[in-house]
Write an enzyme that holds these catalytic residues in place. Structure first.
Site, PDB file in Angstrom:
ATOM      1  N   TRP A  98     -64.044  -8.992 -41.147  1.00  0.00           N
ATOM      2  CA  TRP A  98     -62.435  -8.041 -41.478  1.00  0.00           C
ATOM      3  C   TRP A  98     -61.666  -9.589 -42.291  1.00  0.00           C
ATOM      4  CZ3 TRP A  98     -63.774  -3.672 -40.898  1.00  0.00           C
ATOM      5  CH2 TRP A  98     -64.115  -3.095 -40.458  1.00  0.00           C
ATOM      6  N   ASP A 166     -55.695 -11.097 -35.601  1.00  0.00           N
ATOM      7  CA  ASP A 166     -56.340  -9.547 -35.882  1.00  0.00           C
ATOM      8  C   ASP A 166     -56.604 -10.166 -34.703  1.00  0.00           C
ATOM      9  OD1 ASP A 166     -57.817  -7.344 -35.653  1.00  0.00           O
ATOM     10  OD2 ASP A 166     -58.402  -7.870 -37.016  1.00  0.00           O
ATOM     11  N   LYS A 190     -61.759  -1.280 -28.193  1.00  0.00           N
ATOM     12  CA  LYS A 190     -62.322  -2.713 -27.786  1.00  0.00           C
ATOM     13  C   LYS A 190     -61.965  -2.860 -26.842  1.00  0.00           C
ATOM     14  CE  LYS A 190     -64.209  -3.276 -32.393  1.00  0.00           C
ATOM     15  NZ  LYS A 190     -65.423  -2.803 -32.946  1.00  0.00           N
TER      16      LYS A 190
END
Length: 349
Positions: A98, A166, A190
Site C-alpha cells: 500500500w 494512512d 477494517k
C-alpha cells in the site's frame, strides 16, 4: 458460528449489525438506503459521526473530520495534492504494497518523491529506521499498519515536517496522539464500518495551502466547507460507522479495545512461537496486532492444516496471494473466542 479472520471488509459487533439491519427496513419511516442525504435525519447522523470520531480519538481543536469516498487508494492522491508545498518534494516510508501504491500516486501528482526509508530489501518483513531525513520535504507519508506484510509501526515518527499517515487497517485499534499529524486518512472497512466511506482527519491550518492546481473533488478544503456533503455521501456506510463509533465509546472506548487487541495478539503469537509446526514471517519487534502472518515449517502438512481450519468454521485465513502462507486478521470486533478456536486447531495439527 464462523470465525472470520478475513483481511477486509471487517466484522462488526453483533449489536451494530442488528441496528444496521433494522434501519434498512425502517429509519424514521424510510429505509436508510433511500433516505435523502440532505434530510435533517441524515445530516444529524453525519454530524454525530464526525463528533464521535473526535470523541473516540480525542481529536484536539483545529482539526476537521470528513467522511469521503474512494478508499485509501484515492487518499494516496488526495494527500499528495493537498500537501504539496513550495518544493514539490515528498518523503515516503515504503513498508509494503500500500505504501508502494502511495509512492506511485505521489509521483502522479507531479511531486519529486524520495523514499526516505524502505524495508523492501527483506520482503517488507520489518519496519525500517528513519534516519537522515531531508529538511526540504513538503511532507512525510507512511502507512501505520501493513495488512499484507503483517508489520506495524509501534511509535509515531518524530519529525518537524508535516506528517501524513494512512491508518486504514489499525485506526481505532489503539490510542493515538492526533496532534502529531497533519493528516490521517483511513478506509472504513477494517475497524470502522462497511466499505464505501473513507475517514479524513486534517489539520485546519493546512487547508487551501497546496501549490498545485487541485481537481475540485480532490481538494479537502472543498469538502471541509461542505461538511462532507460536496456530493452525495455514502449514506449507509456513514450510518453504520456511527453506530460502531457509539458502540465503541459505550464499551470503554479505544483504551479498552487496545487491551483486548493486545490479548488476542499475545495468544496467537505465543502459539506460533511455541508450536514447531509454525513460524512467524516478520521481525518480532514489528509484529502487527491486526494482521498476524505466519507459515508452516513443513509444507507437507498444508492439506491437513487447511482441512482442520475449514472444518473448524474458520474463514479468511489464507495469506495474501502475493506472499502466500497464512494471515489471521484480528480487527476490533473479532472476539478472543475466535482466536482460541484457531489456537486449538493449531495445537491439533
Amino acid at each position: 458460528m464462523k470465525h472470520n479472520f478475513g483481511a477486509g471488509p471487517c466484522i462488526l459487533p453483533q449489536e451494530v449489525f442488528k441496528d444496521a439491519a433494522a434501519a434498512v427496513l425502517d429509519f424514521n419511516g424510510l429505509s436508510i438506503l433511500e433516505v435523502s442525504h440532505r434530510s435533517a435525519d441524515f445530516v444529524k447522523v453525519m454530524e454525530e459521526a464526525r463528533e464521535n470520531v473526535k470523541k473516540a480519538l480525542n481529536v484536539p481543536e483545529g482539526y476537521t473530520v470528513l467522511f469521503l469516498q474512494g478508499g485509501a487508494s484515492l487518499g494516496f492522491l488526495i494527500s499528495a495534492y493537498n500537501f504539496a508545498g513550495k518544493n514539490k518534494k515528498a518523503g515516503y516510508v515504503n513498508t509494503g504494497t500500500w505504501s508502494t501504491k502511495a509512492v506511485k500516486e505521489g509521483k502522479n501528482a507531479g511531486l519529486e518523491v524520495i523514499e526516505i526509508a524502505s524495508s523492501e530489501d527483506k520482503g517488507f518483513n520489518y519496519i525500517p529506521e528513519l534516519n537522515d531525513i531531508p529538511e526540504d520535504l513538503d511532507f512525510i507519508h507512511y502507512t501505520s499498519n501493513n495488512t499484507i506484510a503483517g508489520t506495524q509501526f509501534k511509535s509515531i515518527p518524530e519529525t518537524n515536517i508535516p506528517l501524513i499517515c494512512d491508518m486504514s487497517s489499525d485506526i481505532f485499534s489503539q490510542p493515538i496522539d492526533v496532534s502529531k499529524f497533519d493528516l490521517i486518512y483511513a478506509g472504513a472497512q477494517k475497524n470502522l464500518g462497511p466499505a464505501g466511506s473513507t475517514l479524513y482527519i486534517v489539520k485546519d491550518s493546512v487547508l487551501g495551502k497546496s501549490t498545485l492546481d487541485i481537481p475540485t473533488y480532490l481538494d479537502l478544503q472543498v469538502h471541509a466547507k461542505k461538511d462532507s456533503m460536496f456530493n452525495t455521501p455514502p449514506v449507509f456506510s456513514v450510518y453504520v460507522a456511527n453506530l460502531n463509533l457509539k458502540y465503541m465509546i459505550k464499551n470503554g472506548g479505544v483504551d479498552a479495545i487496545a487491551k483486548r487487541n493486545e490479548e488476542k495478539a499475545e495468544l496467537l503469537y505465543n502459539e506460533i512461537d511455541n508450536n514447531p509446526n509454525f513460524e512467524g514471517t516478520t521481525e518480532v519487534k514489528d509484529r502487527s496486532l491486526m494482521n498476524v502472518t505466519f507459515r508452516l515449517t513443513d509444507d507437507s502438512k498444508k492439506e491437513r492444516f487447511d482441512q482442520l481450519w475449514n472444518d473448524g468454521n474458520i474463514v479468511g485465513l489464507k495469506g495474501h496471494r502475493s506472499v502466500g502462507g497464512y494471515r489471521a486478521s484480528m480487527y476490533n470486533a473479532l472476539e478472543i473466542e475466535s482466536v482460541k478456536a484457531l489456537v486449538e486447531i493449531m495445537k491439533a495439527l
